[in-house]
Structures are given as structure tokens and as C-alpha cells.
Design a protein around this motif. Structure first.
Motif, PDB file in Angstrom:
ATOM      1  N   UNK A  91       0.709  -1.273  -0.034  1.00  0.00           N
ATOM      2  CA  UNK A  91      -0.078   0.169   0.003  1.00  0.00           C
ATOM      3  C   UNK A  91       0.909   1.218  -0.199  1.00  0.00           C
ATOM      4  N   UNK A  92       1.812   1.239   0.701  1.00  0.00           N
ATOM      5  CA  UNK A  92       2.719   2.390   0.837  1.00  0.00           C
ATOM      6  C   UNK A  92       3.627   2.798  -0.137  1.00  0.00           C
ATOM      7  N   UNK A  93       3.834   1.534  -1.064  1.00  0.00           N
ATOM      8  CA  UNK A  93       4.859   1.641  -2.077  1.00  0.00           C
ATOM      9  C   UNK A  93       4.179   2.149  -3.298  1.00  0.00           C
ATOM     10  N   UNK A  94       2.870   1.922  -3.236  1.00  0.00           N
ATOM     11  CA  UNK A  94       2.207   2.518  -4.466  1.00  0.00           C
ATOM     12  C   UNK A  94       2.245   4.057  -4.520  1.00  0.00           C
ATOM     13  N   UNK A  95       2.206   4.597  -3.211  1.00  0.00           N
ATOM     14  CA  UNK A  95       2.228   5.997  -3.103  1.00  0.00           C
ATOM     15  C   UNK A  95       3.515   6.512  -3.418  1.00  0.00           C
ATOM     16  N   UNK A  96       4.368   5.726  -2.556  1.00  0.00           N
ATOM     17  CA  UNK A  96       6.000   6.124  -2.956  1.00  0.00           C
ATOM     18  C   UNK A  96       6.316   6.143  -4.462  1.00  0.00           C
ATOM     19  N   UNK A  97       6.095   5.077  -4.949  1.00  0.00           N
ATOM     20  CA  UNK A  97       6.441   4.823  -6.427  1.00  0.00           C
ATOM     21  C   UNK A  97       5.783   5.845  -7.318  1.00  0.00           C
ATOM     22  N   UNK A 156      -4.952   2.730   2.947  1.00  0.00           N
ATOM     23  CA  UNK A 156      -5.289   2.725   4.480  1.00  0.00           C
ATOM     24  C   UNK A 156      -5.144   4.171   5.070  1.00  0.00           C
ATOM     25  N   UNK A 157      -6.442   4.536   5.368  1.00  0.00           N
ATOM     26  CA  UNK A 157      -6.381   5.871   6.006  1.00  0.00           C
ATOM     27  C   UNK A 157      -5.602   6.166   7.313  1.00  0.00           C
ATOM     28  N   UNK A 158      -5.060   4.999   8.066  1.00  0.00           N
ATOM     29  CA  UNK A 158      -4.189   4.981   9.128  1.00  0.00           C
ATOM     30  C   UNK A 158      -2.717   5.219   8.615  1.00  0.00           C
TER      31      UNK A 158
END
Length: 222
Positions: A83-89, A139-141
């Protein structure tokens, strides 16, 4: 005859009695014999260590490990990483796509092109990974601004406004920090994740980004 018959009856009675005793002893032995314990529904999940952000302590949580029909296992660390790597990439691709028309150095243009070509498809792989497991893309968290290497919106806006040598310097500085942050996140999933295939992809990404960091360091844009 009566005596012989009495002896035969007595022998038969003793035989029946002996058989009954043997049966009772056998049953008792079976009852006492250890058996394999069935999995307990209340058994505690395996604890997993989740590394904290820089300056924060690590935490321990349940692994929440799930196994797919094909035997692939994954846990909450894997899901969070994807989930975080989608935003990071996505931010890396956004910055790389600014290079055409702004960068002066051919090396910067080349690295930017490599980043877009590699990370844009990986974003789709990550999205597919989440869909296949019924997991949400966001994930909103998660506080994406605090992810290692993430650049502020102000910095990205300034990069978009820059041109020539100024753009090159900003790009190299920002993307180097961005890549190092991704490598840090990769080390987290390699330590605590359960999905072997995802770990292999994460490791390949970290190696590729290490190569790009070295190439950017060799550029004469300072």
C-alpha cells in the motif's frame, strides 16, 4: 463325565475372564497413549516484529498470516508495504516525468526515463497484488508524508518550476533521498514479510535503485 464337564466349564470361564481383563487393560492403555494435539482455535498467532520509523521503537504485533490456495502466504507487513509503495512509487514517477523539457543534463534525462519505465509498471503489479488478496489500495491510518524518502508537496512544486541546471540539482538531491527511503522500506518487508515472491520483487527494486543512486552520484550537476 460330570467331573470332566465341570473342568471344561471352569476352563472356559477362566478363558472368558482372561479375555475380558486383557480387553480392559488394552482400552486403558489406548486412553493413556499420547495423541497428536489438534490445532487450537484459541492458539496465539505468531508475533512479528515491525520496525519503527527512524527514532521510533519497533513494535510487536500478531502476524495475521494468510495462505492463498496456491500456497502463497502473506501478512500485514506485506500488505502495508505494498500500500505504501504504491504512493511512494507514484511520487517517484511524478518527479521523473517532470524531466523532459526541464532537465539540462542527458544523464538526468536518462535516469528519469529509467525510473518511469520501471516504477510505473511496478505500481500496477502492486495494485494487482492487493486486488488478488481482497485488500484495499489505501489505508487511512497511513501517514504517507512520513514515509522514508517522501518529498514534500512544496519541494515537488519547486522542482516543477525549476529548469536547466537548477532542475538537475534538485532532481538528483530529491530522487537520491527518495530511493534511499524506498530501500529502507524494502528492508522492513524483507525482515518481517511472509510473501516470498513479494520479497524477491522488493529486493530487485532495492538493487536497481542502488544502481541509480550511484549513477546520480556520478553526474556532474552540483
Amino acid at each position: 463325565m460330570n467331573r470332566r464337564r465341570a473342568q471344561s466349564l471352569a476352563a472356559a470361564a477362566l478363558a472368558l475372564l482372561a479375555a475380558g481383563v486383557i480387553a480392559l487393560l488394552s482400552r486403558a492403555s489406548d486412553d493413556e497413549r499420547p495423541t497428536a494435539a489438534a490445532p487450537s482455535a484459541s492458539a496465539s498467532p505468531i508475533p512479528v516484529l515491525i520496525p519503527g520509523r527512524p527514532g521510533e521503537p519497533a513494535t510487536v504485533t500478531d502476524s495475521d498470516q494468510v495462505q492463498l490456495p496456491d500456497g502463497t502466504a502473506y501478512n500485514t507487513i506485506d500488505v502495508t508495504y505494498v500500500q505504501m509503495m504504491i504512493v511512494h512509487h507514484s511520487q517517484a514517477v511524478r518527479m521523473a516525468d517532470l524531466a523532459p523539457g526541464r532537465a539540462a543534463d542527458k544523464g538526468v534525462l536518462g535516469i528519469a526515463g529509467r525510473i518511469s519505465a520501471a516504477q510505473a509498471p511496478e505500481i500496477e503489479v502492486f495494485r494487482s497484488w492487493l486486488r488478488d488478496r481482497g485488500q484495499p489500495e489505501t489505508n487511512p491510518a497511513h501517514d504517507h508524508a512520513t514515509m522514508p524518502g517522501m518529498q514534500t508537496e512544496e519541494a515537488v512544486t519547486a522542482l516543477a518550476a525549476a529548469k536547466g541546471a537548477d532542475f538537475d540539482r534538485r532532481f538528483v538531491t530529491m530522487m537520491t533521498a527518495h530511493h534511499r527511503g524506498a530501500q529502507q522500506m524494502t528492508s522492513d518487508v524483507l525482515r518481517g514479510g511472509a510473501d516470498q515472491r513479494l520479497s524477491e520483487l522488493a529486493n530487485e527494486t532495492a538493487v536497481e535503485q542502488g544502481v541509480e543512486i550511484r549513477r546520480m552520484a556520478d553526474l556532474n550537476v552540483s
